[in-house]
Design a protein around this motif. Structure first.
Motif, mmCIF file in Angstrom:
data_model
loop_
_atom_site.group_PDB
_atom_site.id
_atom_site.type_symbol
_atom_site.label_atom_id
_atom_site.label_comp_id
_atom_site.label_asym_id
_atom_site.label_seq_id
_atom_site.Cartn_x
_atom_site.Cartn_y
_atom_site.Cartn_z
ATOM 1 N N ALA A 31 0.820 -1.201 0.000
ATOM 2 C CA ALA A 31 0.000 0.000 0.000
ATOM 3 C C ALA A 31 0.859 1.258 0.000
ATOM 4 C CB ALA A 31 -0.913 0.015 1.228
ATOM 5 N N TYR A 33 0.431 5.775 -0.017
ATOM 6 C CA TYR A 33 -0.486 6.839 0.380
ATOM 7 C C TYR A 33 0.088 8.201 0.044
ATOM 8 C CZ TYR A 33 -2.087 3.065 3.416
ATOM 9 O OH TYR A 33 -2.531 1.864 3.896
ATOM 10 N N TYR A 48 -4.993 6.748 -1.825
ATOM 11 C CA TYR A 48 -4.195 5.615 -1.419
ATOM 12 C C TYR A 48 -4.397 4.470 -2.404
ATOM 13 C CZ TYR A 48 -8.325 3.351 0.651
ATOM 14 O OH TYR A 48 -9.553 2.774 0.854
ATOM 15 N N GLN A 50 -3.802 0.140 -2.631
ATOM 16 C CA GLN A 50 -3.444 -1.112 -1.958
ATOM 17 C C GLN A 50 -2.735 -2.086 -2.887
ATOM 18 O OE1 GLN A 50 -7.608 -1.313 0.285
ATOM 19 N NE2 GLN A 50 -6.220 -2.918 0.963
ATOM 20 N N LYS A 57 -9.895 7.200 -3.565
ATOM 21 C CA LYS A 57 -9.892 8.566 -3.093
ATOM 22 C C LYS A 57 -9.850 8.603 -1.571
ATOM 23 C CE LYS A 57 -12.380 10.631 -6.966
ATOM 24 N NZ LYS A 57 -13.576 11.408 -7.379
ATOM 25 N N MET A 94 2.798 1.071 3.466
ATOM 26 C CA MET A 94 2.531 0.091 4.518
ATOM 27 C C MET A 94 2.602 -1.300 3.924
ATOM 28 S SD MET A 94 -0.703 1.837 6.496
ATOM 29 C CE MET A 94 -1.005 0.453 7.571
ATOM 30 N N ARG A 100 -2.306 -8.525 8.018
ATOM 31 C CA ARG A 100 -2.499 -7.331 8.811
ATOM 32 C C ARG A 100 -1.527 -6.262 8.336
ATOM 33 N NH1 ARG A 100 -5.325 -7.346 13.492
ATOM 34 N NH2 ARG A 100 -3.988 -5.874 14.590
ATOM 35 N N TRP A 101 -1.960 -5.029 8.432
ATOM 36 C CA TRP A 101 -1.151 -3.924 7.965
ATOM 37 C C TRP A 101 -0.219 -3.448 9.067
ATOM 38 C CZ3 TRP A 101 -1.357 -2.932 2.887
ATOM 39 C CH2 TRP A 101 -2.467 -3.416 2.189
#
Lengths: 115, 114
Positions: A31, A33, A48, A50, A57, A94, A100-101
Motif C-alpha cells: 500500500a 499513500y 491511497y 493497496q 480517493k 505500509m 495485517r497492515w
C-alpha cells in the motif's frame, strides 16, 4: 537501505499549471499513500493504493490525480483544479503481507509553493 | 469510526525535565496506536507502536507510552527532555484490518527550553 524517496524536496508551480510529485519505495510494500499537511491541521489523506493498477480517493482528492502502474511508484499530480495547492506533501507506504497492515513509513516530503 | 484527540497543541518543558504529551482516542474495535515525530520540513518517524501486546510500550530515544483502555488514552512520556526532542509529535490510531483506516491527531509542538 530500504525506504521511501520523494522528489523534488521543493517545488514551485505557477497558477494554472499541473505538477507531478514523485514517490518511490523499495520496501516491497503493498500500500502507498499521499497526505497533505497544512499548519495546525495534521495530515489529511488525498489518495491511497493497496495494489498495482488500483487506487482509492481519500478525504481531499479533488484537484489531485494519481497512478499506480508499478508497485514501487505512486506519483501524485496536482492539477490546476486544486484551488489551494501550497502545502507540504507526504508519501507513505505500509506492508500488508500476513493479513495485517504494519505501521506507515514516510518519505521526507515535498513542499509545493504556488507562485 | 475512529478519532484521535491530542489535548495540547503546544507543550514547553525545560531541558532535563519530564515530557508528557497527551492523546485520547475513540475506536469501535481494538485499535493499534502509534506515536510519530516530525522535525521541520521532514517526514514522520515512528517513535513507538501499540498493537495489542504489552500495554506499556517503549520506543526510541527514551520515549514510552501506556495504552489505557479504560481511559481511552495513549499518552507519550519521557523522563528527561533533551534539546533534540523539540519537534512536532503525532498520535495515530489505526485499524490494521484495513489499509484505509489511519487517523492522525492534529499534532503537539514540543519546545524544549535550555
Amino acid at each position: 537501505d530500504g525506504g521511501i524517496t520523494q522528489s523534488p524536496k521543493y517545488l514551485f508551480r505557477k497558477e494554472g499549471q499541473n505538477v507531478t510529485l514523485s514517490c518511490e519505495q523499495n520496501l516491497n510494500h503493498d500500500a502507498m499513500y499521499w497526505y497533505r499537511q497544512d499548519p495546525g491541521q495534521g495530515l489529511r489523506l488525498i489518495y491511497y493504493s493497496q495494489i498495482v493498477n488500483d487506487f482509492q480517493k481519500g478525504d481531499i482528492a479533488e484537484g489531485y490525480s494519481v497512478s499506480r502502474e508499478k508497485k514501487e511508484s505512486f506519483p501524485l499530480t496536482v492539477t490546476s483544479a486544486q484551488k489551494n495547492p501550497t502545502a507540504f506533501y507526504l508519501c507513505a507506504s505500509m506492508d500488508g503481507s500476513g493479513g495485517r497492515w504494519t505501521e506507515a513509513f514516510f518519505g521526507q516530503g515535498t513542499r509545493l509553493t504556488v507562485v | 469510526a475512529q478519532s484521535v484527540t491530542q489535548l495540547d497543541s503546544h507543550v514547553s518543558v525545560s531541558e532535563g525535565t519530564p515530557v508528557l504529551l497527551r492523546c485520547n482516542y475513540s475506536s469501535s474495535y481494538s485499535p493499534s496506536l502509534f506515536w510519530y515525530v516530525q522535525h521541520p520540513n521532514k517526514g514522520l518517524q515512528l517513535l513507538l507502536k501499540y498493537t495489542s501486546a504489552a500495554t506499556l510500550v517503549k520506543g526510541i530515544n527514551g520515549f514510552e507510552a501506556e495504552f489505557k483502555k479504560s481511559e481511552t488514552s495513549f499518552h507519550l512520556t519521557k523522563p528527561s527532555a533533551h534539546m533534540s526532542d523539540a519537534a512536532e509529535y503525532f498520535c495515530v490510531v489505526s485499524d490494521l484490518g484495513s489499509a484505509r483506516q489511519l487517523t492522525f491527531g492534529s499534532g503537539t509542538q514540543l519546545t524544549v527550553l535550555p
